[in-house]
Design an enzyme around this catalytic site. Sequence first.
Site, PDB file in Angstrom:
ATOM      1  N   ARG A 176      25.192 -25.902  12.036  1.00  0.00           N
ATOM      2  CA  ARG A 176      24.338 -24.699  12.106  1.00  0.00           C
ATOM      3  C   ARG A 176      23.064 -24.864  11.261  1.00  0.00           C
ATOM      4  NH1 ARG A 176      27.801 -23.915  15.378  1.00  0.00           N
ATOM      5  NH2 ARG A 176      28.833 -21.959  15.942  1.00  0.00           N
ATOM      6  N   SER A 228      28.714 -14.936  15.790  1.00  0.00           N
ATOM      7  CA  SER A 228      29.257 -15.077  14.437  1.00  0.00           C
ATOM      8  C   SER A 228      28.210 -14.630  13.425  1.00  0.00           C
ATOM      9  CB  SER A 228      29.616 -16.532  14.139  1.00  0.00           C
ATOM     10  OG  SER A 228      30.614 -16.984  15.008  1.00  0.00           O
ATOM     11  N   GLU A 237      24.669 -16.123   9.025  1.00  0.00           N
ATOM     12  CA  GLU A 237      24.145 -17.032  10.057  1.00  0.00           C
ATOM     13  C   GLU A 237      22.817 -16.556  10.662  1.00  0.00           C
ATOM     14  OE1 GLU A 237      25.551 -17.828  14.120  1.00  0.00           O
ATOM     15  OE2 GLU A 237      26.752 -19.411  13.217  1.00  0.00           O
TER      16      GLU A 237
HETATM   17  N1  EPU Z   1      40.690 -15.693  13.256  1.00  0.00           N
HETATM   18  C1  EPU Z   1      41.510 -14.686  12.828  1.00  0.00           C
HETATM   19  N2  EPU Z   1      41.033 -13.403  12.869  1.00  0.00           N
HETATM   20  C2  EPU Z   1      39.780 -13.105  13.293  1.00  0.00           C
HETATM   21  C3  EPU Z   1      38.940 -14.144  13.725  1.00  0.00           C
HETATM   22  C4  EPU Z   1      39.425 -15.453  13.694  1.00  0.00           C
HETATM   23  O1  EPU Z   1      42.631 -14.907  12.425  1.00  0.00           O
HETATM   24  O2  EPU Z   1      39.418 -11.928  13.289  1.00  0.00           O
HETATM   25  C5  EPU Z   1      41.215 -17.071  13.278  1.00  0.00           C
HETATM   26  C6  EPU Z   1      41.480 -17.511  14.726  1.00  0.00           C
HETATM   27  O3  EPU Z   1      42.732 -17.155  15.156  1.00  0.00           O
HETATM   28  C7  EPU Z   1      41.302 -19.012  14.648  1.00  0.00           C
HETATM   29  C8  EPU Z   1      40.257 -19.186  13.557  1.00  0.00           C
HETATM   30  O4  EPU Z   1      40.224 -17.982  12.798  1.00  0.00           O
HETATM   31  O5  EPU Z   1      42.487 -19.617  14.248  1.00  0.00           O
HETATM   32  C9  EPU Z   1      38.890 -19.515  14.089  1.00  0.00           C
HETATM   33  O6  EPU Z   1      38.478 -18.526  15.037  1.00  0.00           O
HETATM   34  P1  EPU Z   1      37.679 -18.885  16.380  1.00  0.00           P
HETATM   35  O7  EPU Z   1      38.361 -19.966  17.136  1.00  0.00           O
HETATM   36  O8  EPU Z   1      37.424 -17.615  17.098  1.00  0.00           O
HETATM   37  O9  EPU Z   1      36.331 -19.549  15.893  1.00  0.00           O
HETATM   38  P2  EPU Z   1      35.373 -19.226  14.670  1.00  0.00           P
HETATM   39  O10 EPU Z   1      35.543 -20.299  13.659  1.00  0.00           O
HETATM   40  O11 EPU Z   1      35.546 -17.827  14.206  1.00  0.00           O
HETATM   41  C10 EPU Z   1      33.382 -20.700  15.526  1.00  0.00           C
HETATM   42  C11 EPU Z   1      31.913 -20.545  15.749  1.00  0.00           C
HETATM   43  C12 EPU Z   1      31.656 -19.823  17.063  1.00  0.00           C
HETATM   44  C13 EPU Z   1      32.243 -20.669  18.174  1.00  0.00           C
HETATM   45  C14 EPU Z   1      33.749 -20.855  17.921  1.00  0.00           C
HETATM   46  C15 EPU Z   1      34.362 -21.812  18.891  1.00  0.00           C
HETATM   47  C16 EPU Z   1      30.852 -20.469  13.580  1.00  0.00           C
HETATM   48  C17 EPU Z   1      30.213 -19.618  12.539  1.00  0.00           C
HETATM   49  N3  EPU Z   1      31.321 -19.822  14.659  1.00  0.00           N
HETATM   50  O12 EPU Z   1      33.932 -19.396  15.361  1.00  0.00           O
HETATM   51  O13 EPU Z   1      30.247 -19.751  17.239  1.00  0.00           O
HETATM   52  O14 EPU Z   1      32.042 -20.058  19.436  1.00  0.00           O
HETATM   53  O15 EPU Z   1      33.963 -21.411  16.600  1.00  0.00           O
HETATM   54  O16 EPU Z   1      33.916 -23.104  18.634  1.00  0.00           O
HETATM   55  O17 EPU Z   1      30.911 -21.690  13.430  1.00  0.00           O
HETATM   56  C18 EPU Z   1      28.340 -18.364  16.798  1.00  0.00           C
HETATM   57  O18 EPU Z   1      27.941 -19.243  16.028  1.00  0.00           O
HETATM   58  O19 EPU Z   1      27.669 -17.309  17.007  1.00  0.00           O
HETATM   59  C19 EPU Z   1      29.631 -18.516  17.466  1.00  0.00           C
HETATM   60  C20 EPU Z   1      30.165 -17.557  18.211  1.00  0.00           C
END
Ligand code: EPU
Length: 341
Positions: free
Chosen positions: A164, A241, A337
């Site tokens: 990012r 995010s 972000e």
């Molecule tokens: N989780 C929870 N509760 C929540 C949210 C997440 O327990 O309320 C847990 C999920 O179950 C999972 C982990 O946290 O085990 C990660 O969640 P998720 O797979 O939804 O991905 P993320 O790390 O929250 C990142 C990116 C997203 C991208 C996804 C998929 C960043 C800041 N965000 O989100 O990017 O789509 O991975 O690769 O790196 C963005 O940057 O705007 C964005 C949406």
Amino acid sequence: MNIIANQSLQHLNSFGFSARAAHYVQVTNDEQLLEALDTAEKKQWPIFLLGGGSNLVLTQNIAGLVIHQINQHTNYQEQTDGTTHVVANAGKPWHDLVLETLDRRLAGLENLSLIPGNTGAAPVQNIGAYGVELVNRLHSVRAYHLPSKQWLTLSPNQCAFSYRDSVFKQNPNDYVITQVTLALNENTPAVLTYAALESALQTHDLSAVDNVARAKLISDTVIRIRQSKLPDPKQLGNAGSFFKNPVVSAAHAKNLRQTYPKLVSYPQADGRVKLAAGWMIDALGFRGHEANGVGVHTEQALVLVNHGGGDGAALMALANRIIEQVQANFSVKLEIEPVII
Ligand code: EPU
């Protein structure tokens, strides 16, 4: 070139916050861009580059000149090695580009389906999802460098990409990205390293179809996963995010896991550990929280939303509460972000 005074930006930011630009102009080519920059220089207006407005929190009006690139044209250049260079103008909505390349039998962007925003903004934060980042598919970025008044073509290396982050993000007022060139191929290998994606695809026999059909299947699946977790900005204002996933030392992560055994984390190549910020915010009970017209999304705690009546100040107050509580409980400093105005 038509400069509009006192332009509302409410429909031009995905949170739907009301704010105005002192001056606003749409540009479609290099000549118009240079004319707009020249006008801003003569009038001593600060410039603000607006893309899809999907990574932006407006807490106040924008003084100076908002420049909005709207050219959506894409050019496909076949190379002798079978790769195609996809030259997309900055104003092309990113997801339209993903679908268009798949329709042309080019694989490689499928994991990045349904990311909001325009192509010109994609290199700024090196957009990434489901195991693929822009840097993995990028050939070059064409940009106008404001301090030197020169047109540059930057290689991925020169863009200094990381998670990012990029040279464009580090130097926010130096570059105007006008074109992004991707290198795609019918045979770009599928990336299925992200557990949630792999398990959502388990009902399909991926070996039974060709690479492009597989890429389309991955795209459909990414779209489905995103739609189930991330609100459509047309229905519920948001900027994806809101925080980056923080990276901490292995010792820090190990310590945290003693108190929070279920903490979701990902080991990094350099030995450090990336923590799921959404998990931590969720664990603190913020998921679904609402105050002053803004809140935390019910399906994904990493996403802050505008329920309709909110403004940038209320959103920042909520963001700061989350940052404080994550710091107090996990000894981790969350980084915001989107760009805050
Ligand atoms: N989780 C929870 N509760 C929540 C949210 C997440 O327990 O309320 C847990 C999920 O179950 C999972 C982990 O946290 O085990 C990660 O969640 P998720 O797979 O939804 O991905 P993320 O790390 O929250 C990142 C990116 C997203 C991208 C996804 C998929 C960043 C800041 N965000 O989100 O990017 O789509 O991975 O690769 O790196 C963005 O940057 O705007 C964005 C949406």
